[in-house]
Design an enzyme around this catalytic site. Sequence first.
Site, PDB file in Angstrom:
ATOM      1  N   CYS A  95      -0.483   4.137   2.056  1.00 30.75           N
ATOM      2  CA  CYS A  95      -0.274   3.987   3.506  1.00 30.75           C
ATOM      3  C   CYS A  95       1.183   4.261   3.880  1.00 30.75           C
ATOM      4  O   CYS A  95       1.459   4.927   4.871  1.00 30.75           O
ATOM      5  CB  CYS A  95      -0.586   2.563   3.970  1.00 30.75           C
ATOM      6  SG  CYS A  95      -2.050   1.844   3.254  1.00 30.75           S
ATOM      7  N   ASP A  96       2.117   3.701   3.124  1.00 31.18           N
ATOM      8  CA  ASP A  96       3.509   3.666   3.573  1.00 31.18           C
ATOM      9  C   ASP A  96       4.463   4.546   2.766  1.00 31.18           C
ATOM     10  O   ASP A  96       5.575   4.824   3.210  1.00 31.18           O
ATOM     11  CB  ASP A  96       4.044   2.215   3.481  1.00 31.18           C
ATOM     12  CG  ASP A  96       3.231   1.268   4.354  1.00 31.18           C
ATOM     13  OD1 ASP A  96       2.741   1.725   5.394  1.00 31.18           O
ATOM     14  OD2 ASP A  96       3.095   0.088   3.993  1.00 31.18           O
TER      15      ASP A  96
ATOM     16  N   CYS B 119       0.834  -1.205   0.000  1.00 28.28           N
ATOM     17  CA  CYS B 119       0.000   0.000   0.000  1.00 28.28           C
ATOM     18  C   CYS B 119       0.869   1.255   0.000  1.00 28.28           C
ATOM     19  O   CYS B 119       1.359   1.674   1.052  1.00 28.28           O
ATOM     20  CB  CYS B 119      -0.938  -0.007   1.204  1.00 28.28           C
ATOM     21  SG  CYS B 119      -1.987   1.463   1.285  1.00 28.28           S
TER      22      CYS B 119
END
Length: 324
Positions: free
Chosen positions: A151-152, A148
Site C-alpha cells: 500500500c505505502d 502494508c
Amino acid sequence: MSESRDIEQVVIIGSGPAGWTAAIYAARADLSPLCLIGVPRTNPAPVLPGGQLMLTTEVENYPGFPEGISGPDMMQAFQKQAERFDARVRGVDVASCDFSSRPFRLTTSEGDVVQSNSVIIATGATANWIGLENELRLATSGGGVSACAVCDGALPIFREQPLAVVGGGDSAMEEASYLAKFASKVYVIHRRDSLRASRTMQDRVLSNEKIEVVWNSTVVDVLGEARIEAVTLEDTVTGAQSRLDVQGLFIAIGHTPATEFLEGSGVALDASGYVAVDGGSTRTNIEGVYAAGDVADAVYRQAITAAGMGCKAALDAERWLAEQ
Ligand code: NAP
C-alpha cells in the site's frame, strides 16, 4: 434486551471496501441493506469504522484514482455511494451471532437484537503491531511506519532510502522484495536465526543484494519526532542494544482476522482463524451467511480484492434470497 420485530433481508457487518461494496450492490438490488459499521477503538491498536484504509495515508493502486486518494477519503466516498442507494447505517459492533435458525439473530454492542434472512461478514483483519508507543504514534500520523508495504512502499518518501521490515514470514519476505525495487537498502529484522517463510520466498530475499537480514533482533523503540529516523534494536541472544538508521519501517508480523464475535456461531474458520469460504465464492458453511474481504482472505488483502469480494457476496446473497 430489545428485539426488533423487523426482519432484514441482508445485514452487512463491517465497513471497509468489502462491506461498502456489498452495501452498494445489495442496495441497488433493492435489498435495503442494514450496515453495522462498528465503533472506533484505540486499544491496543487503532481500529476504526472504515477499517485498515483509515490508517493509510495515500492509496495509489486503486484503479480510477490516477492522482491517488487518501484512505479515509476513499472510505467516505464508498459510504456516500452506498447511502445514495438507501443503504442504512448503524454505528454499532456485533457482539455475538446466532446462526442456528433463520432469521439469523445478531446481538449488537448496544444490547439489541437484529434479525436478518442473510448476513455478509466483512469485518476485515487488523495488522499486528509490535505495540511500541512511538511505533503506533508514527503509524497513525503518516510518520513512515506502516503495516502494508504494497500500500505505502512506493510513496516518494521511501524512494532511495534505507528501510526496514520486521518479521520472518512470507509477508515479510514479500514486502522486503517489493521495497527493494525502490529503496536504497532493505533490512529484514527477525527475532530468530531462521526464517518462517517458504523456501522460495526466503531464497528470493537472501539472494537480493539490496536486502540484509538482521538476525536475532527485535525492535524495542522507534526514533524520530514527525518522521521515523531510526530504530533501536535489541539482540535476542545477548540483550545488547544498537541503533539502525532507517527512513521507513514496515511491520509484517501477521494479521488477526476480526472474528471474535463469531465464537459459538457455528461459522467455520480455517486453521489461521479466517472465515472459511467455499472455493472462489463467498459462501460460508452456513447457508445465507457470506464472508468477504480480509476476514476471509489471508493472502491478497488489498482494497481492490476486498471490494471485488464484497460485490460477489452481495450477488451470492441476492441470488440465494431469490431462491428462498
Ligand atoms: P506469519 O507466517 O504468521 O509470520 C509472522 C512472522 O512475524 C513470523 O516470522 C514471526 O516470528 C514474526 N513475529 C510475530 N510476532 C512478532 C513480534 N511481536 N515481534 C517480532 N516478530 C514477530 O504471518 P505472515 O507472514 O503475514 O503470513 C500469514 C499467512 O499468509 C501465512 O500462511 C503465509 O504463508 C501466507 N502468505 C502467503 C504469501 C504468498 O504465498 N505469496 C504472502 C503473504 C502471506 P517467528 O517466526 O519467530 O514466529
